[in-house]
Write a protein that holds these residues in place. Structure first.
Motif, PDB file in Angstrom:
ATOM      1  N   SER A  34       0.867  -1.176   0.000  1.00  0.00           N
ATOM      2  CA  SER A  34       0.000   0.000   0.000  1.00  0.00           C
ATOM      3  C   SER A  34       0.906   1.230   0.000  1.00  0.00           C
ATOM      4  CB  SER A  34      -0.892  -0.009   1.247  1.00  0.00           C
ATOM      5  OG  SER A  34      -1.670   1.172   1.306  1.00  0.00           O
ATOM      6  N   TYR A 142      -2.253 -10.035   2.068  1.00  0.00           N
ATOM      7  CA  TYR A 142      -3.211  -8.929   1.964  1.00  0.00           C
ATOM      8  C   TYR A 142      -3.948  -8.716   3.286  1.00  0.00           C
ATOM      9  CZ  TYR A 142      -7.569  -6.544   0.884  1.00  0.00           C
ATOM     10  OH  TYR A 142      -8.647  -5.697   0.919  1.00  0.00           O
ATOM     11  N   ASP A 143      -4.463  -9.812   3.865  1.00  0.00           N
ATOM     12  CA  ASP A 143      -5.247  -9.710   5.100  1.00  0.00           C
ATOM     13  C   ASP A 143      -4.431  -9.120   6.245  1.00  0.00           C
ATOM     14  OD1 ASP A 143      -7.418 -10.776   3.816  1.00  0.00           O
ATOM     15  OD2 ASP A 143      -7.121 -12.824   4.560  1.00  0.00           O
ATOM     16  N   ASP A 146      -3.612  -5.353   5.696  1.00  0.00           N
ATOM     17  CA  ASP A 146      -4.821  -4.562   5.950  1.00  0.00           C
ATOM     18  C   ASP A 146      -5.119  -4.502   7.449  1.00  0.00           C
ATOM     19  OD1 ASP A 146      -7.068  -3.095   4.820  1.00  0.00           O
ATOM     20  OD2 ASP A 146      -8.319  -4.759   5.475  1.00  0.00           O
ATOM     21  N   ASP A 147      -5.004  -5.641   8.129  1.00  0.00           N
ATOM     22  CA  ASP A 147      -5.254  -5.694   9.582  1.00  0.00           C
ATOM     23  C   ASP A 147      -4.247  -4.844  10.348  1.00  0.00           C
ATOM     24  OD1 ASP A 147      -7.336  -7.393   9.146  1.00  0.00           O
ATOM     25  OD2 ASP A 147      -6.311  -9.215   9.807  1.00  0.00           O
ATOM     26  N   LYS A 150      -4.885  -1.071  10.046  1.00  0.00           N
ATOM     27  CA  LYS A 150      -6.015  -0.692  10.901  1.00  0.00           C
ATOM     28  C   LYS A 150      -5.628  -0.742  12.377  1.00  0.00           C
ATOM     29  CE  LYS A 150      -9.521  -2.246   7.596  1.00  0.00           C
ATOM     30  NZ  LYS A 150     -10.466  -3.327   7.239  1.00  0.00           N
ATOM     31  N   LYS A 283      -4.603   1.976  -1.718  1.00  0.00           N
ATOM     32  CA  LYS A 283      -5.076   1.094  -0.655  1.00  0.00           C
ATOM     33  C   LYS A 283      -4.427  -0.284  -0.805  1.00  0.00           C
ATOM     34  CE  LYS A 283      -9.449   3.328   0.345  1.00  0.00           C
ATOM     35  NZ  LYS A 283     -10.902   3.156   0.546  1.00  0.00           N
ATOM     36  N   PRO A 284      -4.397  -1.085   0.279  1.00  0.00           N
ATOM     37  CA  PRO A 284      -3.765  -2.415   0.197  1.00  0.00           C
ATOM     38  C   PRO A 284      -4.302  -3.236  -0.967  1.00  0.00           C
ATOM     39  CG  PRO A 284      -4.296  -1.902   2.462  1.00  0.00           C
ATOM     40  CD  PRO A 284      -4.881  -0.799   1.646  1.00  0.00           C
TER      41      PRO A 284
END
Length: 325
Positions: A34, A142-143, A146-147, A150, A283-284
């Motif tokens: 990202s 990816y997960d 993104d995690d 956040k 974004k990712p």
């Protein structure tokens, strides 16, 4: 010569074959990424409004608020937290999806490998950063990226909200103490007015002065108001005794304003801030191609190494052949 070429070709084929096998056996690596930069005001609008509101209520700049809504400082805080070993460790220990992929490995190497896979690289000559995470599968990379973004965002938000809450509470304490002081001043004034009215009434009674003395209503320079007479002084005393709280506000505009400011501070909602400490330029993204192993590179290096080995074998054979002759 032909025999030498044959040896080189054989070693090359063997080396290529081994490389192909290794490329299938090697652990795959996928990298999600990202791109971010410093936030614009729209990313932290509520924080900006809250800071301005607090300063507007106080009527002056508050030193502890300086820079709290600066896009540069907010962004720096996110970058520091993203790179922090403590933040990474905290995230790893709480993410079950991530830990399940590293079962059976000892904790030190597990945490180090995951931590090293969480990367942040500055784009040269720009205030932009590439965020990335390498994992065994495209979905996992990816997960987790993104995690983690956040997770860091929430941590920065929590820190900002806690700091702002402390500043607001300190301002509330200032106004509460100010109200106590102003209440004391107002109570003392009312107490003096009551005592003055009681003494004036006592004097009027003893002087048997029931009605005001004619043409003597201007008593601003007198210590006591006994010339108003017993009847008026009784009424005045009753009013003073039964309206203490109302008279406090009437006699102190500062007290009213201070209570109003305290009420405004109580109405500021910290929970609604939801600051985004960065702005996404990208974004990712879920990776479409793995970064390791690259089968073409494996075959190329396998062929190259096979050629070198074959060439060395041929050279050694020629050397020994010449020595014998």
């Amino acid at each position: 010569m032909r025999k030498g070429k044959k040896i080189i070709l054989i070693t090359m084929f063997i080396s290529i074959f081994i490389s192909i096998i290794l490329s299938f056996l090697a652990t795959e690596k996928w990298s999600a990424y990202s791109i971010i930069t410093k936030p614009s005001i729209s990313n932290y609008r509520n924080l900006y409004k809250s800071v301005n509101l607090i300063e507007n209520i106080s009527g002056h700049k508050i030193k502890s608020l300086e820079g709290i809504n600066s896009s540069n400082l907010i962004f720096e805080r996110f970058i520091q937290e993203y790179n922090s070993s403590d933040t990474k460790f905290d995230f790893i220990t709480k993410n079950k999806k991530l830990l399940s992929q590293y079962e059976g490995e000892d904790n030190f190497h597990k945490y180090k490998e995951i931590s090293d896979s969480i990367r942040l690289d500055k784009v040269e000559k720009r205030n932009e950063f590439n965020l990335s995470f390498q994992a065994k599968t495209a979905d996992l990379s990816y997960d987790i990226l993104d995690d983690y973004i956040k997770f860091v965002e929430d941590k920065v938000n929590k820190d900002i909200n806690e700091n702002l809450a402390l500043i607001i509470q300190s301002q509330k304490d200032i106004y509460k103490n100010r109200i106590l002081t102003l209440n004391t001043i107002a109570n003392n004034k009312i107490k003096r007015d009551i005592e003055k009215a009681e003494i004036s009434l006592d004097i009027a009674k003893k002087a048997q002065q029931n009605e005001p003395v004619k043409d003597t209503y201007n008593t601003s320079s007198n210590e006591f108001d006994f010339i108003y007479g017993e009847r008026i002084l009784k009424s005045k005393l009753d009013i003073l005794m039964s309206n203490r709280d109302k008279l406090k506000n009437i006699n102190s505009t500062d007290l009213i304003n201070t209570k109003l400011k305290l009420n405004q501070l109580n109405n500021i909602s910290i929970s609604e801030l939801n600051t985004q400490p960065f702005k996404f330029l990208q974004k990712p993204l879920k990776p479409e191609q793995k970064i390791f192993p690259n089968k073409k590179n494996f075959v190329f290096f396998g062929a190259f190494i096979g050629f070198i080995i074959g060439f060395l074998i041929v050279m050694v054979r020629l050397t020994f052949s010449e020595i014998r002759n």
